[in-house]
Structure formats: structure tokens, C-alpha cells
Design an enzyme around this catalytic site. Structure first.
Site, PDB file in Angstrom:
ATOM      1  N   CYS A   1      21.507  -8.772  62.379  1.00 15.94           N
ATOM      2  CA  CYS A   1      21.248  -8.788  61.347  1.00 15.94           C
ATOM      3  C   CYS A   1      21.863  -8.093  60.363  1.00 15.94           C
ATOM      4  CB  CYS A   1      20.053  -7.721  61.092  1.00 15.94           C
ATOM      5  SG  CYS A   1      19.027  -8.038  59.885  1.00 15.94           S
TER       6      CYS A   1
ATOM      7  N   THR B   1      31.955   4.822  70.016  1.00 10.53           N
ATOM      8  CA  THR B   1      32.600   3.730  68.370  1.00 10.53           C
ATOM      9  C   THR B   1      33.373   5.600  67.836  1.00 10.53           C
ATOM     10  OG1 THR B   1      30.211   3.233  68.154  1.00 10.53           O
ATOM     11  CG2 THR B   1      31.168   4.045  65.692  1.00 10.53           C
TER      12      THR B   1
ATOM     13  N   THR C   1      31.287  21.775  67.672  1.00  9.02           N
ATOM     14  CA  THR C   1      30.522  22.292  69.102  1.00  9.02           C
ATOM     15  C   THR C   1      30.122  21.102  69.813  1.00  9.02           C
ATOM     16  OG1 THR C   1      29.898  24.117  67.606  1.00  9.02           O
ATOM     17  CG2 THR C   1      28.764  24.135  69.891  1.00  9.02           C
TER      18      THR C   1
ATOM     19  N   GLN D   1      30.965  -1.508  78.077  1.00 16.75           N
ATOM     20  CA  GLN D   1      30.179  -2.177  78.763  1.00 16.75           C
ATOM     21  C   GLN D   1      30.249  -1.744  80.342  1.00 16.75           C
ATOM     22  OE1 GLN D   1      27.952  -3.158  77.909  1.00 16.75           O
ATOM     23  NE2 GLN D   1      27.795  -2.601  75.579  1.00 16.75           N
TER      24      GLN D   1
ATOM     25  N   SER E   1      31.097   5.482  77.500  1.00 16.50           N
ATOM     26  CA  SER E   1      29.661   5.790  76.169  1.00 16.50           C
ATOM     27  C   SER E   1      28.835   5.906  77.166  1.00 16.50           C
ATOM     28  CB  SER E   1      29.159   4.551  75.668  1.00 16.50           C
ATOM     29  OG  SER E   1      27.998   4.844  74.339  1.00 16.50           O
TER      30      SER E   1
ATOM     31  N   HIS F   1      25.797   6.230  77.306  1.00 16.97           N
ATOM     32  CA  HIS F   1      24.177   5.192  77.596  1.00 16.97           C
ATOM     33  C   HIS F   1      24.413   3.992  77.799  1.00 16.97           C
ATOM     34  CE1 HIS F   1      24.390   3.068  73.335  1.00 16.97           C
ATOM     35  NE2 HIS F   1      25.340   3.806  72.909  1.00 16.97           N
TER      36      HIS F   1
HETATM   37  C1  PLP Z   1      31.661  -2.154  73.880  1.00 20.57           C
HETATM   38  C2  PLP Z   1      31.185  -1.112  72.940  1.00 20.57           C
HETATM   39  N1  PLP Z   1      32.007  -0.517  72.436  1.00 20.57           N
HETATM   40  C3  PLP Z   1      31.441   0.508  71.403  1.00 20.57           C
HETATM   41  C4  PLP Z   1      29.927   0.813  71.498  1.00 20.57           C
HETATM   42  C5  PLP Z   1      29.633   1.375  71.052  1.00 20.57           C
HETATM   43  O1  PLP Z   1      28.989   2.512  71.960  1.00 20.57           O
HETATM   44  P1  PLP Z   1      28.508   4.113  70.607  1.00 20.57           P
HETATM   45  O2  PLP Z   1      26.712   3.564  71.428  1.00 20.57           O
HETATM   46  O3  PLP Z   1      28.310   5.177  72.138  1.00 20.57           O
HETATM   47  O4  PLP Z   1      29.168   4.507  70.077  1.00 20.57           O
HETATM   48  C6  PLP Z   1      29.227  -0.087  72.174  1.00 20.57           C
HETATM   49  C7  PLP Z   1      28.382  -0.265  72.270  1.00 20.57           C
HETATM   50  O5  PLP Z   1      26.935  -0.978  71.587  1.00 20.57           O
HETATM   51  C8  PLP Z   1      29.823  -1.610  73.020  1.00 20.57           C
HETATM   52  O6  PLP Z   1      29.218  -2.242  73.383  1.00 20.57           O
END
Ligand code: PLP
Length: 402
Positions: free
Chosen positions: A333, A78, A247, A186, A206, A208
Site C-alpha cells: 500500500c 532500517t 541512550t 531475515q 533486527s 523482531h
Molecule cells: C530484509 C529486511 N531489511 C530491513 C528490515 C527493516 O527492519 P526493522 O523493522 O528492524 O527496521 C526488514 C523488516 O521489515 C527486512 O525484512
């Protein structure tokens, strides 16, 4: 039927992934003994932390074919998306302010674009997609203008898994002299992502989504050839070459680095295995149920993603009936009402179809028994809900009477 006791079968790997135990192990020293601030240049604890950060930077760069100096650490995709879009525009203003994106992008791209448009700081063109979710290179060519400065298209979609032809879109964009940003949250770690082959100028990552921790990510910024200039959006101590103050999240960064190293070593075998599991799930569901529709392109998609609409079934009700299978529905939602997914709507799906969809995301820690359990549970629950649906019963009677 396979039973799982009180365990939940996790099939929501597009939402997030479980931290790989090997990633966790690598992170532990940075949560314990190596507690220095990597910006502290005057003592050993600072140098040790800095060394961990730089190793992680090399690992992220290696996975996507970049140089370590082209990787900026952020709090996730994000932030990377926001920084790429909001940060690049001030240096492009002399050329223009026209930006192109796509209707199925993540909100982390769409929302900053819309905000800047509302503030009069950019002129936005939002491309549509075809009924399988694909962007057309010709449509992009037609939309590009002399004053287009930036194009932002994701590599793989988070809801329908559709993989876009990024290299071709980049080539068309560069012919017109504009920059290209790609949200690869993704795709990194799940398929080949090579920044040299893609040619993109900025790429968001990202942790996670690739079995690393939440709250950490990266932005690739091209430094070879035409260098990308960015205006920092978070000001302060001048960390990350002055582009992202704050930091550094050393444990998170170490986790991201290890997740990238493992992905580099394992993604090809894993993609094959995960694809096999997704195909098994799809075959079971299509064989066991009628009126099931695939959302998104059948081949150009992430190996683990399966997005299906089950006619006459509310996705939300289906999920409520499946407390032991973690999936997500095609409804978001937002505010008090359940809005149908704008991604599915962009593919031309009706509001009912969007409301009747479920996203299955198969990942590293799934096995065949998970798939069989989930398939049995979904089939049983869809059948139960359809028995309660007057619409489905009417359709059944119509089919029976010819
Ligand atoms: C395609 C895509 N972009 C951006 C994000 C946002 O990533 P993050 O959760 O690391 O801010 C996600 C995750 O939900 C995503 O799937």
C-alpha cells in the site's frame, strides 16, 4: 475442517515474530529494577545496566561469529542499513562513489541509495535478478568497477525468502577492493550466519525477526583485517563508540541478546521443523488447487517462507476473506493506490501475478494444526473467489472443451 475459535493463525513471520516468552522474561528486570543508564559510570545502577548491555553484545556476537567489539546497537535493521550505507561512503570518497545493489533489496537499502544518488553523492548500479530471484555472481563481477566502493546485497529476501550466495558475492567484491554490506534481518536466527565465513564487512540485524522485541537491532562492523570506518548519522552523547548516539534501549538490547542466545541453541532443529511445516503447507495447497505458482527459488530460500500466486484471485480479496489467517499479499500500500510488489515484478512476474500472490511465513510458534487450518481456509477461499471470476470460469471451460 479444523476450527480455531476466534484465534488467528499467525503465518506472517517475515513481517515480524512474536516475542518468545523466554525473551520477555529476560527483559523484565531491565524494565523494572535495573533502570540505570548504562552510560552512568558513577553508581551501581549504571554499572548493572551496562553489564546487561555487554552480555547482550556478547550474545549477538556469538550468534554470528563476531567479536563483541564489532557489534553496534541500533533501533533496528532500517537504521543499521542507513548507517552502513550513508556512514561508509564519506570515508570511501577518495576511491570513488560507485555503489552496487539489487532490485529486490528492502526499501531500507534502496531508499538511502536512491536519495544519495539524487543528491549526486553516489552513482548507483541496481542489479536485476533471474526469474527465481537469484543474483548472478558473474553479473556482479561485470558491474564492479575500479571506482566501486560499496556493494549491498541482502542474505534472505523478506518477500520471497530467496537466499543469495553471499560468500561468493563478497569474494568478487573484495577482489575489486570494495566493501560489502549485507542486510541479514531475515536470515539471522533462521539459518547459519557466520560473518567470518560470509566475509561481509557490515551486517544488519533486527531483533523482531528472531522472536525479540521491535525497535532494536544491531550493525556488525568488521574490525579485523581491513577495518571499516563509519561516519555517525545520529550525533549526541557519543554512545556506541561515537557511532550511534542516544541512550541505549536497555530492555530491547537485553531482548535482542536473549533472542540471539536462544537462536544459537535452537536454530538448526527449528529450521528443520519449520521447513517440514512449510512443505506440508505447500503440498496441501498444490494438491488442493490448480494454477498455483511458486515465487522465488524452490531450494535457496528461508525454511519458513512460501510465496505463491493463485491465478485469477486478487491477493487483497483473498486476505479479506481470511480474517483468521494472518498472511500478507504481494501488493504494497504505497500512496493511495495498491502497487504490485516491486520484488515480484523484478522476477518478471506480471502485475496481475504480483497482485495474486500471498506470502506465508511459518515460524517458531506454528504447529501442524495451524498449517492444516490455514490450508483448508485458503483452498476454500480461493475456490470461492474463482467461482466469481469470469476469467477463471472461461479458462475452466476452455480446459474442459480441450
Ligand atoms: C530484509 C529486511 N531489511 C530491513 C528490515 C527493516 O527492519 P526493522 O523493522 O528492524 O527496521 C526488514 C523488516 O521489515 C527486512 O525484512
Amino acid at each position: 475442517m479444523t476450527t480455531r475459535g476466534d484465534r488467528t493463525v499467525y503465518l506472517d513471520n517475515q513481517a515480524t515474530t512474536r516475542v518468545d516468552p523466554r525473551v520477555l522474561e529476560e527483559m523484565l528486570p531491565a524494565l523494572g529494577g535495573v533502570y540505570g543508564n548504562p552510560a552512568s559510570r558513577s553508581h551501581r545502577l549504571g554499572w548493572e545496566a551496562d553489564a546487561l548491555v555487554e552480555t547482550a553484545r556478547e550474545r549477538v556476537a556469538d550468534l554470528i561469529g563476531a567479536q563483541p567489539g564489532e557489534i553496534l546497537f541500533t533501533s533496528g535493521a532500517t537504521e543499521s542499513d542507513n548507517l552502513a550505507i550513508k556512514g561508509a561512503l564519506p570515508f570511501l570518497r577518495e576511491r570513488g562513489c560507485h555503489v552496487i545493489t539489487v532490485a529486490t533489496e528492502h526499501r531500507a537499502v534502496l531508499d538511502p541509495c536512491r536519495q544519495l544518488q539524487d543528491e549526486g553523492l553516489l552513482e548507483l548500479t541496481t542489479l536485476g535478478v533471474d526469474e527465481q530471484g537469484m543474483v548472478s555472481v558473474d553479473e556482479l563481477r561485470a558491474a564492479l568497477r575500479d571506482d566501486t566502493v560499496l556493494v549491498s546485497v541482502m542474505q534472505a529476501n523478506n518477500e520471497i525468502g530467496v537466499v543469495q550466495p553471499i560468500a561468493e558475492l563478497v569474494a568478487a567484491t573484495h577482489e575489486k577492493g570494495a566493501l560489502f554490506h549485507c542486510d541479514a534481518a531475515q536470515s539471522v536466527g533462521r539459518m547459519a550466519v557466520d560473518v567470518a565465513r560470509l566475509g561481509a564487512d557490515m551486517v544488519s540485524v533486527s531483533a523482531h525477526k528472531l522472536y525479540g522485541p521491535k525497535g532494536v537491532g544491531a550493525l556488525y562492523l568488521r574490525r579485523s583485517g581491513r577495518r571499516v570506518r563509519l561516519q555517525a548519522q545520529v550525533l549526541g552523547g557519543g554512545h556506541e563508540r561515537g557511532l550511534r548516539s542516544g541512550t541505549l534501549n536497555v530492555p530491547g538490547i537485553v531482548g535482542l541478546g536473549m533472542a540471539c542466545r536462544l537462536a544459537g541453541e535452537e536454530w538448526q532443529d527449528e529450521a528443520q521443523r519449520v521447513l517440514g511445516l512449510r512443505q506440508r503447507l505447500a503440498s496441501r495447497l498444490f494438491a488442493g488447487l490448480d494454477q498455483v505458482q511458486l515465487n522465488g527459488h524452490p531450494e535457496h530460500r528461508l525454511p519458513g517462507n512460501l510465496n505463491l500466486s493463485f491465478a485469477c484471485v486478487e491477493g487483497e480479496s483473498l486476505m479479506m476473506g481470511l480474517p483468521d489467517v494472518a498472511v500478507s499479499s504481494g501488493s504494497a500500500c504505497s500512496s493511495a493506490s495498491m502497487e504490485p510488489s516491486y520484488v515480484l515484478r523484478a522476477l518478471g512476474r506480471s502485475s496481475e501475478q504480483a497482485h495474486s500472490s500471498i506470502r506465508f511465513g511459518v515460524g517458531r510458534f506454528n504447529d501442524e494444526s495451524d498449517i492444516d487450518f490455514a490450508a483448508d481456509r485458503v483452498i476454500a477461499e480461493v475456490e470461492r473467489l474463482r467461482k466469481l471470476s469470469p476469467l477463471y470460469r472461461r479458462e475452466e471451460r476452455e480446459v474442459a472443451s480441450g
